[in-house]
Each structure stands twice: as structure tokens, then as C-alpha cells.
Design a protein around this motif. Structure first.
Motif, PDB file in Angstrom:
ATOM      1  N   UNK A 164      20.940  39.080  33.834  1.00 37.19           N
ATOM      2  CA  UNK A 164      19.479  39.038  33.783  1.00 37.19           C
ATOM      3  C   UNK A 164      18.821  39.303  35.122  1.00 37.19           C
ATOM      4  N   UNK A 165      19.463  38.915  36.211  1.00 36.11           N
ATOM      5  CA  UNK A 165      18.811  38.955  37.524  1.00 36.11           C
ATOM      6  C   UNK A 165      19.187  40.218  38.294  1.00 36.11           C
ATOM      7  N   UNK A 166      20.411  40.273  38.784  1.00 37.94           N
ATOM      8  CA  UNK A 166      20.810  41.382  39.645  1.00 37.94           C
ATOM      9  C   UNK A 166      20.920  42.704  38.902  1.00 37.94           C
ATOM     10  N   UNK A 167      21.190  42.658  37.593  1.00 35.31           N
ATOM     11  CA  UNK A 167      21.344  43.897  36.817  1.00 35.31           C
ATOM     12  C   UNK A 167      20.076  44.305  36.063  1.00 35.31           C
ATOM     13  N   UNK A 168      19.002  43.552  36.196  1.00 35.73           N
ATOM     14  CA  UNK A 168      17.708  43.900  35.576  1.00 35.73           C
ATOM     15  C   UNK A 168      17.784  43.963  34.056  1.00 35.73           C
ATOM     16  N   UNK A 169      18.607  43.103  33.441  1.00 34.14           N
ATOM     17  CA  UNK A 169      18.801  43.165  31.989  1.00 34.14           C
ATOM     18  C   UNK A 169      18.466  41.839  31.309  1.00 34.14           C
ATOM     19  N   UNK A 170      17.403  41.180  31.780  1.00 32.25           N
ATOM     20  CA  UNK A 170      17.014  39.896  31.176  1.00 32.25           C
ATOM     21  C   UNK A 170      16.686  40.046  29.696  1.00 32.25           C
ATOM     22  N   UNK A 171      16.186  41.210  29.296  1.00 30.82           N
ATOM     23  CA  UNK A 171      15.821  41.418  27.903  1.00 30.82           C
ATOM     24  C   UNK A 171      16.991  41.602  26.963  1.00 30.82           C
ATOM     25  N   UNK A 172      18.204  41.802  27.487  1.00 33.72           N
ATOM     26  CA  UNK A 172      19.376  42.003  26.629  1.00 33.72           C
ATOM     27  C   UNK A 172      20.124  40.709  26.331  1.00 33.72           C
ATOM     28  N   UNK A 173      20.045  39.718  27.192  1.00 35.24           N
ATOM     29  CA  UNK A 173      20.745  38.442  27.024  1.00 35.24           C
ATOM     30  C   UNK A 173      22.256  38.622  27.027  1.00 35.24           C
ATOM     31  N   UNK A 174      22.819  38.821  28.217  1.00 32.40           N
ATOM     32  CA  UNK A 174      24.270  38.905  28.378  1.00 32.40           C
ATOM     33  C   UNK A 174      24.679  38.031  29.553  1.00 32.40           C
ATOM     34  N   UNK A 175      25.686  37.188  29.324  1.00 32.63           N
ATOM     35  CA  UNK A 175      26.243  36.356  30.378  1.00 32.63           C
ATOM     36  C   UNK A 175      27.755  36.378  30.303  1.00 32.63           C
ATOM     37  N   UNK A 176      28.398  35.856  31.344  1.00 31.71           N
ATOM     38  CA  UNK A 176      29.855  35.814  31.403  1.00 31.71           C
ATOM     39  C   UNK A 176      30.318  34.425  31.813  1.00 31.71           C
ATOM     40  N   UNK A 177      31.459  34.021  31.267  1.00 36.66           N
ATOM     41  CA  UNK A 177      32.177  32.859  31.770  1.00 36.66           C
ATOM     42  C   UNK A 177      33.542  33.348  32.241  1.00 36.66           C
ATOM     43  N   UNK A 178      33.966  32.885  33.406  1.00 37.18           N
ATOM     44  CA  UNK A 178      35.251  33.266  33.965  1.00 37.18           C
ATOM     45  C   UNK A 178      36.030  31.993  34.260  1.00 37.18           C
ATOM     46  N   UNK A 179      37.222  31.905  33.737  1.00 38.41           N
ATOM     47  CA  UNK A 179      38.030  30.691  33.886  1.00 38.41           C
ATOM     48  C   UNK A 179      39.463  31.012  33.493  1.00 38.41           C
ATOM     49  N   UNK A 180      40.335  29.994  33.550  1.00 31.09           N
ATOM     50  CA  UNK A 180      41.699  30.197  33.089  1.00 31.09           C
ATOM     51  C   UNK A 180      41.717  30.396  31.577  1.00 31.09           C
ATOM     52  N   UNK A 222      26.556  47.728  25.220  1.00 31.38           N
ATOM     53  CA  UNK A 222      26.447  49.052  25.843  1.00 31.38           C
ATOM     54  C   UNK A 222      25.730  48.968  27.187  1.00 31.38           C
ATOM     55  N   UNK A 223      24.663  48.185  27.252  1.00 34.84           N
ATOM     56  CA  UNK A 223      23.924  48.045  28.499  1.00 34.84           C
ATOM     57  C   UNK A 223      24.722  47.342  29.573  1.00 34.84           C
ATOM     58  N   UNK A 224      25.419  46.277  29.200  1.00 39.89           N
ATOM     59  CA  UNK A 224      26.222  45.532  30.169  1.00 39.89           C
ATOM     60  C   UNK A 224      27.362  46.390  30.709  1.00 39.89           C
ATOM     61  N   UNK A 225      28.013  47.130  29.829  1.00 43.48           N
ATOM     62  CA  UNK A 225      29.117  47.996  30.250  1.00 43.48           C
ATOM     63  C   UNK A 225      28.623  49.065  31.227  1.00 43.48           C
ATOM     64  N   UNK A 226      27.514  49.698  30.895  1.00 40.98           N
ATOM     65  CA  UNK A 226      26.957  50.730  31.772  1.00 40.98           C
ATOM     66  C   UNK A 226      26.522  50.151  33.108  1.00 40.98           C
ATOM     67  N   UNK A 227      25.981  48.940  33.084  1.00 44.56           N
ATOM     68  CA  UNK A 227      25.549  48.293  34.329  1.00 44.56           C
ATOM     69  C   UNK A 227      26.742  48.020  35.240  1.00 44.56           C
ATOM     70  N   UNK A 228      27.843  47.584  34.667  1.00 44.71           N
ATOM     71  CA  UNK A 228      29.046  47.325  35.468  1.00 44.71           C
ATOM     72  C   UNK A 228      29.615  48.615  36.055  1.00 44.71           C
ATOM     73  N   UNK A 229      29.456  49.710  35.342  1.00 48.05           N
ATOM     74  CA  UNK A 229      29.957  50.997  35.835  1.00 48.05           C
ATOM     75  C   UNK A 229      29.121  51.543  36.984  1.00 48.05           C
ATOM     76  N   UNK A 230      27.832  51.238  36.995  1.00 44.82           N
ATOM     77  CA  UNK A 230      26.890  51.883  37.917  1.00 44.82           C
ATOM     78  C   UNK A 230      26.796  51.118  39.236  1.00 44.82           C
ATOM     79  N   UNK A 231      27.807  51.244  40.061  1.00 43.15           N
ATOM     80  CA  UNK A 231      27.818  50.540  41.347  1.00 43.15           C
ATOM     81  C   UNK A 231      26.690  51.005  42.263  1.00 43.15           C
ATOM     82  N   UNK A 232      26.400  52.291  42.249  1.00 48.02           N
ATOM     83  CA  UNK A 232      25.375  52.827  43.141  1.00 48.02           C
ATOM     84  C   UNK A 232      24.004  52.245  42.809  1.00 48.02           C
TER      85      UNK A 232
END
Length: 350
Positions: free
Chosen positions: A209-225, A247-257
Motif C-alpha cells: 500500500x505504501x512504497x508500491x502505491x497500491x493501497x487500492x489493491x489490498x495486498x500484504x505479505x507475511x514472512x516466517x518459517x 497481477x499488480x503485486x507481481x508487476x510491482x515486484x518486477x519493476x525495480x526501477x
């Protein structure tokens, strides 16, 4: 309210930041959204996802997003859970990772949804007040047998960051489950992510929502064992993240630039905002996020909030001890910040 159960009747309602219907008339600096739009690559991916395949259910685990995030962070896909925003993760934590008679603890002030979600799920909790520098007093969290602790790093609403060595030290002593909410971590990249390989009692959460400008899509991650991630998958709704969001989250992760450009712009604007506020006599809390928690010695924060709103500028004011002395200002575009500073200069008494 006739059919509400007792828990629903008693719980505290979470009130999001204002979202007026005539939003285009306002400068909106109250909910920590990114002032810049998603990159063209992400918008293109979202448009392409709007096709006939929408008649099909999405991948139930958002597997492509899991695998790409894992690859970029040198972990296994089995260490990643993709959620309908970080808020879903918090709900699942209270539903399945603490017993009904357990007790949780959170810093105060911090993200108020932690308290709301605990109450919604019937979980008792304590608020541990931050110290005078707005730092987390980790020793206080060890004085009682807490089963679940959630901290935000950087913290919201203060913006203060926590050194990773302090989190590691706490994990080594704490016998419950520690959740580190890293919704704002990308702005300065001081992450506790490497600790998941060392400790089985830590969960890291991330947000698009913050750094990727996708607050309107509602995507989050949990990372753990892996066993914790399996628990999230077992608990979640069957298709919790829709096709377009994946689709939006995947594209955002790809777009490093595009990602790095947006981060650099937000950081530059934040520094300008902090300097401009200080010139007006504001006292800023050092921030590692995309917002500034600040107060002025000559005018109370609620008055500032109200006068800004009269001028069609929205910032966040929180009622309650400590936090009511401050306002939280989201970093906006340079034009928005200059307008904010101009209005503030007219509000602040000489």
C-alpha cells in the motif's frame, strides 16, 4: 445492533482516516498513501489483467507473487504468505496463533487496528507505553508472560525505527510469537527479514500500500518459517487475493526501477517537509517512514488539524494520551507540501 453479539457490542471500532466524497477538492495527507501513482509497467499489467479470465478464480495462494518475492529475498516460497492486505494477517494471527485465554501486548501509541483486531477476536491485551523518546521499552514486554507481541517498525504514528539488533535480542529472550509490522520499511530498508532463518517465533509483515502505491489493491505479505506460513494458508479464505491484485503485486515486484524512483522521490520530499516544519518552529519526531509526527509549542495539535481542514488540507489527528499532542502528516507531492507550509505559516501565531 439488535443481532450483535456481546463481543461486537463491546469492541472498539477502528476509524480509518477521512476519505471525503469530494476528495479532489482536498490535499490528502492523512492516510500515508504514496503521493505518486503506480509505475506505467504496473498500470499496464493491471489493464491486461482485466480480461475474460476474470470469470475464473485466482490462484488460491498467489503463487507467482510468493515465488517472486522469495527469489528477490533469497528465501523459499514456503516462507511467504500473500494476504488481502496486512490487515488480513493480523486477523488470522488473533484467530489462530494465540489461545482464547492468551494475552497479547502492543506498544502505545501504535497502529490502533492491533487493538481492534484483538478485541474482535476476544483476545486480552496490554498496551505498553513507549518511552520518552518514543522508543519501544522491550524489557517491559518481558515482565509478563505474553503470548503474542506486535510491533511496527518503523512505528506508526511516530515514525521511529527499531535497530534490528534490538529485535534480535528480544527474540532470543521472548518465548511467545513476535510480529514485526514492516509496512513502512521500504523507505529506509532496515528490515528484520533475515531473522526468520534464525528464529521460529518471528513473523514479518509487509504491505504493497505504501512504497508500491497500491493501497487500492489490498495486498500484504507475511514472512516466517514454514509451519507458521502453513497455518496462515490453512486459516485464510479460499481465494483471498483476487486476480487483479495478484497481477499488480507481481508487476510491482518486477519493476525495480519504478520502485526505486518512487522511494527516492518520497524521501526527498520528506526531508523538505521536515526542514520546512522546523523552520516554522515545529518539533518533529525523527521518522523512518513516509510521514512526520510533529507538534508546535505555541498551538495545540487539534486546532492545527481543524484549521488545515478548513483550508481543504487533511492531516491525521489522534485522540488519546500522548498522541493527541501531535499531528501526523503524510509526505505529499512537492506542490502539496508547499501549499501545506504556506497555510501553516498563516495558522501559527507569531
Amino acid at each position: 445492533m439488535k443481532y450483535w453479539n456481546k463481543r461486537l457490542q463491546k469492541m472498539t471500532e477502528y476509524i480509518p482516516g477521512e476519505q471525503p466524497d469530494n476528495l479532489n477538492e482536498f490535499i490528502k495527507l492523512n492516510t500515508n498513501e504514496n503521493p505518486f501513482p503506480p509505475s506505467p509497467a504496473v498500470l499496464d499489467a493491471l489493464q491486461k489483467a482485466c480480461n475474460g479470465d476474470l470469470r475464473r478464480y485466482p490462484n488460491p495462494n498467489a503463487q507467482m507473487v510468493r515465488e517472486l518475492f522469495a527469489k528477490k529475498n533469497s528465501i523459499a516460497a514456503d516462507n511467504v504468505f500473500v494476504a488481502n492486505g496486512s490487515d488480513e494477517i493480523f486477523t488470522l494471527l488473533f484467530r489462530g496463533f494465540i489461545e482464547p485465554d492468551g494475552i497479547a501486548a502492543f506498544p502505545y501509541p501504535s497502529y490502533a487496528l492491533y487493538y481492534t483486531m484483538a478485541e474482535a477476536n476476544g483476545i486480552a491485551y496490554d498496551k505498553i507505553t513507549l518511552d520518552d523518546n518514543f522508543d519501544i521499552p522491550f524489557d517491559e514486554f518481558l515482565k509478563k508472560k505474553y503470548n503474542l507481541v506486535i510491533i511496527a517498525n518503523p512505528n506508526n504514528p511516530t515514525g521511529k525505527g527499531v535497530p534490528i539488533d534490538q529485535i534480535k535480542k528480544f527474540c532470543s529472550k521472548f518465548i511467545g510469537l513476535l510480529v514485526v509490522d514492516e509496512a513502512y520499511v521500504d523507505f529506509y530498508n532496515e528490515t528484520a527479514l533475515p531473522l526468520i532463518k534464525e528464529f521460529d517465533n518471528i513473523v514479518i509483515t509487509r504491505s504493497f500500500s505504501k512504497s508500491y502505491s497500491l493501497a487500492g489493491l489490498r495486498v500484504g505479505l507475511a514472512i516466517a518459517q514454514k509451519d507458521i506460513i502453513h497455518g496462515f494458508i490453512k486459516l485464510k479464505d479460499s481465494y483471498n487475493v483476487d486476480r487483479i491484485a495478484q497481477a499488480g503485486a507481481y508487476a510491482a515486484l518486477l519493476d525495480d526501477k519504478g520502485f526505486k524512483y518512487s522511494i527516492s522521490m518520497v524521501r526527498n520530499n520528506k526531508e523538505y517537509l521536515e526542514e520546512s516544519l522546523e523552520e516554522l518552529g515545529f518539533q518533529n519526531v525523527p521518522s523512518k517512514a513516509n510521514f512526520v509526527f510533529t507538534k508546535h509549542p505555541n498551538i495545540d495539535s487539534k486546532t492545527i488539524y481543524e484549521k488545515l481542514k478548513e483550508n481543504k488540507i487533511l492531516v491525521r489527528y489522534f485522540a488519546g494520551p500522548i498522541q493527541s499532542e501531535y499531528i501526523r502528516i503524510t509526505v505529499g507531492t512537492m506542490m502539496e507540501i508547499k501549499k501545506l507550509i504556506k497555510v501553516l505559516s498563516e495558522i501559527i501565531p507569531d
